[in-house]
Design an enzyme around this catalytic site. Structure first.
Site, PDB file in Angstrom:
ATOM      1  CB  SER A   1      -8.458  -1.528   4.355  1.00 28.45           C
ATOM      2  OG  SER A   1      -8.853  -2.751   3.815  1.00 28.45           O
TER       3      SER A   1
ATOM      4  NE  ARG B   1      -4.095  -1.850   0.285  1.00 23.55           N
ATOM      5  CZ  ARG B   1      -4.123  -3.150  -0.014  1.00 23.55           C
ATOM      6  NH1 ARG B   1      -3.066  -3.738  -0.536  1.00 23.55           N
ATOM      7  NH2 ARG B   1      -5.223  -3.850   0.182  1.00 23.55           N
TER       8      ARG B   1
ATOM      9  CD  GLU C   1      -5.137   1.627   2.240  1.00 29.04           C
ATOM     10  OE1 GLU C   1      -4.499   1.747   1.197  1.00 29.04           O
ATOM     11  OE2 GLU C   1      -6.349   1.817   2.312  1.00 29.04           O
TER      12      GLU C   1
END
Ligand code: EPU
Length: 342
Positions: free
Chosen positions: A238, A164, A338
């Site tokens: 998320s 990520r 995130e």
């Protein structure tokens, strides 16, 4: 170039947070960016690049000039003997690209079906799901420098991909606008299986050698069952990254919580399921103000107030901090957000 002033961003971020932008310009290509840079008023101001707004949290109104990426187009290029090469403009929808490629017989993206967002945003956070990451199918991208207006090309190594993560979250944050992405699909296609949820589908259906279409259908079904429907409930997917811990830390927690979900990494460390940690702290389905935790996946924070009473960025961040505190107090682990916090 058309400049829109005092624009509501509520419909332009998937969380549905009701923040506003002082100025917004729609970008269809490099010329639009250069026009902004040459503008005496907008040129010197900081810029914020907006795709589909599906991986951001707007903590308040946006002061930098918003460049809304709307570049369109996709084409198949010559990728040589081993790969098919596909180029897509940054403003294309990621999921539409996955569907289009499947229909063309271009396989290799099916595990990344239904990920919200644009093609241009995909490399920024190196999108990933069900055992595959963008970097596994990435060839190169073209971007424009937001200081000089010059075009440049980056290959995978230059993008600095991580979990990520990419150079666009670090050295190039706020300094580049991605215009086009090229993907390399292996001509000898093999399904990427091995992720627990996909293994379960194989067992349930008795299909041991699924087609690309079959994997696509499974991924779509798994996502629909776990994640909120973006058309119904606002979220940014998320909200936290899955944390990595040492083998000792992992053992220590398992000693106290034997059921904790953990995955061994090649370097000897362990990745933990942040969703499980949050769930274990009792957060699933909970609400603070108009921000909430999704009832089927604790890793996803949602806009529980809906479009009528949308959560503010402050409410979302208050909930996020409360979750971080309880996970830290119980497990000694600091969860990292995130999405990009704007
Ligand atoms: N779990 C719980 N309770 C929960 C949520 C999860 O016990 O409330 C457990 C699950 O049972 C499972 C484990 O935690 O054993 C992991 O859950 P899941 O397979 O749903 O995946 P995840 O780790 O929560 C990650 C990605 C998702 C991606 C899925 C599938 C991150 C931050 N998230 O989620 O990506 O779709 O794996 O590959 O890496 C996103 O980035 O926005 C995103 C949705």
């Amino acid at each position: 170039m058309q400049v829109e002033h005092n624009v509501s961003l509520q419909a332009l971020n998937s969380f549905g947070i009701a923040a506003r932008a002082a100025a917004l310009v729609r970008v269809r290509g490099a010329e639009d960016v250069r026009a902004v840079l040459a503008d005496p008023e907008l040129g010197p101001q900081p810029k914020f690049v907006l795709g589909a707004g599906s991986n951001i949290v707007l903590r308040g109104d946006v002061r930098p000039v918003v460049l809304k990426v709307e570049a369109r187009g996709r084409r198949i290029l010559d990728g040589g003997a081993r790969h098919m090469l596909v180029e897509a403009a940054a403003g294309e929808s990621w999921h539409d690209l996955v569907c289009w490629m499947l229909a063309q017989g271009l396989y290799g993206l099916e595990n990344l079906a239904l990920i919200p967002g644009t093609v241009g945003a995909a490399p920024v956070q190196n999108i990933g799901a069900y055992g595959l990451e963008l970097q596994d199918r990435f060839d190169s991208l073209d971007a424009i420098d937001l200081r000089t207006g010059k075009l440049f090309t980056l290959n995978a190594a230059q993008c600095g991909f991580g979990y990520r993560d990419s150079v666009f979250k670090h050295a190039l944050a706020g300094q580049a606008l991605i215009l086009r992405v090229r993907l390399a699909l292996p001509k000898a296609w093999q399904p990427v299986l091995g992720y627990q949820d996909l293994e379960r589908k194989m067992q349930e259906t008795g299909i041991a050698r699924p087609s690309a279409r079959q994997v696509f259908d499974w991924v779509v079904a798994i996502r629909r069952a776990k994640l909120p429907d973006p058309a119904q409930i606002g979220s940014a997917g998320s909200f936290f990254k899955n944390p990595t811990v040492t083998a000792e830390q992992c053992q220590d927690i398992i000693g106290r919580d034997p059921k904790m979900v953990h995955y061994p990494m090649p370097d000897g460390s362990f990745k933990l399921a942040a969703g499980w940690l949050i769930d274990a702290c009792g957060w699933r389905g909970k609400r603070m103000g108009n921000a909430g935790v999704h009832e089927r996946q604790a890793l996803v924070l949602i806009n529980a107030g809906g479009p009528e009473q949308p959560a503010t960025g402050g409410e979302v961040m208050t909930l996020a901090r409360a979750i971080q505190t309880s996970v830290y107090e119980r497990f000694g682990i600091r969860l990292e957000p995130e999405p990009v916090l704007v």
